[in-house]
Design an enzyme around this catalytic site. Structure first.
Site, PDB file in Angstrom:
ATOM      1  N   HIS A   7       0.446  -1.522   0.033  1.00  0.00           N
ATOM      2  CA  HIS A   7       0.758  -0.147  -0.404  1.00  0.00           C
ATOM      3  C   HIS A   7       1.173   1.249  -0.099  1.00  0.00           C
ATOM      4  CE1 HIS A   7       0.588  -1.236   4.143  1.00  0.00           C
ATOM      5  NE2 HIS A   7       0.481  -0.016   4.802  1.00  0.00           N
ATOM      6  N   HIS A  79       4.106   7.419   3.245  1.00  0.00           N
ATOM      7  CA  HIS A  79       5.048   5.473   3.372  1.00  0.00           C
ATOM      8  C   HIS A  79       4.837   4.986   2.522  1.00  0.00           C
ATOM      9  CE1 HIS A  79       2.094   4.093   6.785  1.00  0.00           C
ATOM     10  NE2 HIS A  79       2.499   2.668   6.334  1.00  0.00           N
ATOM     11  N   GLU A 130       7.737   0.972   4.885  1.00  0.00           N
ATOM     12  CA  GLU A 130       6.808  -0.100   5.919  1.00  0.00           C
ATOM     13  C   GLU A 130       7.291  -1.004   5.305  1.00  0.00           C
ATOM     14  OE1 GLU A 130       2.768  -0.166   6.017  1.00  0.00           O
ATOM     15  OE2 GLU A 130       2.667  -1.088   7.950  1.00  0.00           O
TER      16      GLU A 130
HETATM   17 CO    CO Z   1       1.264   0.745   6.147  1.00  0.00          CO
END
Ligand code: CO
Length: 134
Positions: A7, A79, A130
């Site tokens: 994502h 992020h 991440e």
């Molecule tokens: Co995230």
């Protein structure tokens, strides 16, 4: 080492307003908000055919995205999340190459109920990364 883009996260001041833009204007499917007190955020996901957008709204006084939103009052990309098969092996390999892992360095359970880690943006082209074990 990294696999699919899981994502892209966007920090927002108002999750309701963000959801409305993506539902009404862009015609996307957006999940209901879920509070994540351990992470200091409330989260909703936009489900796209090939990936997801994660909305992050600050939750609580010590929210880790509060300062980011002070610098980016209209919201901003916060992020990118990449999938890895083995998060501990990925962490150890990255640390051996000098990359900085944020926090304690131990994976936390993220918004999808899977272990995640964050990597310092200064080591990755100014972008917070991440990693999520899938
Ligand atoms: Co995230």
């Amino acid at each position: 080492m990294i696999g699919r883009l899981n994502h892209v996260a966007i920090a927002v001041r108002d999750l309701g307003a963000a959801t409305k833009v993506y539902r009404a204007t862009l015609g996307a499917e957006v999940t209901e908000p879920v509070a994540q007190p351990d992470h200091g955020v409330t989260v909703a996901f936009v489900n796209l055919p090939n990936t997801k957008i994660e909305f992050l709204e600050p939750l609580g006084e010590g929210s880790p995205i509060r300062a980011f939103l002070d610098r980016n009052p209209d919201g901003a990309i916060h992020h990118l999340c990449y999938e890895v098969d083995d998060i501990l092996a990925a962490r150890d390999k990255l640390k051996a190459q000098g990359a900085r892992v944020l926090g304690t360095g131990e994976p936390k359970i993220g918004a999808h109920g899977k272990p995640v880690l964050f990597l310092h943006p200064k080591d990755f082209l100014g972008t917070l990364v991440e990693l999520e074990q899938v």
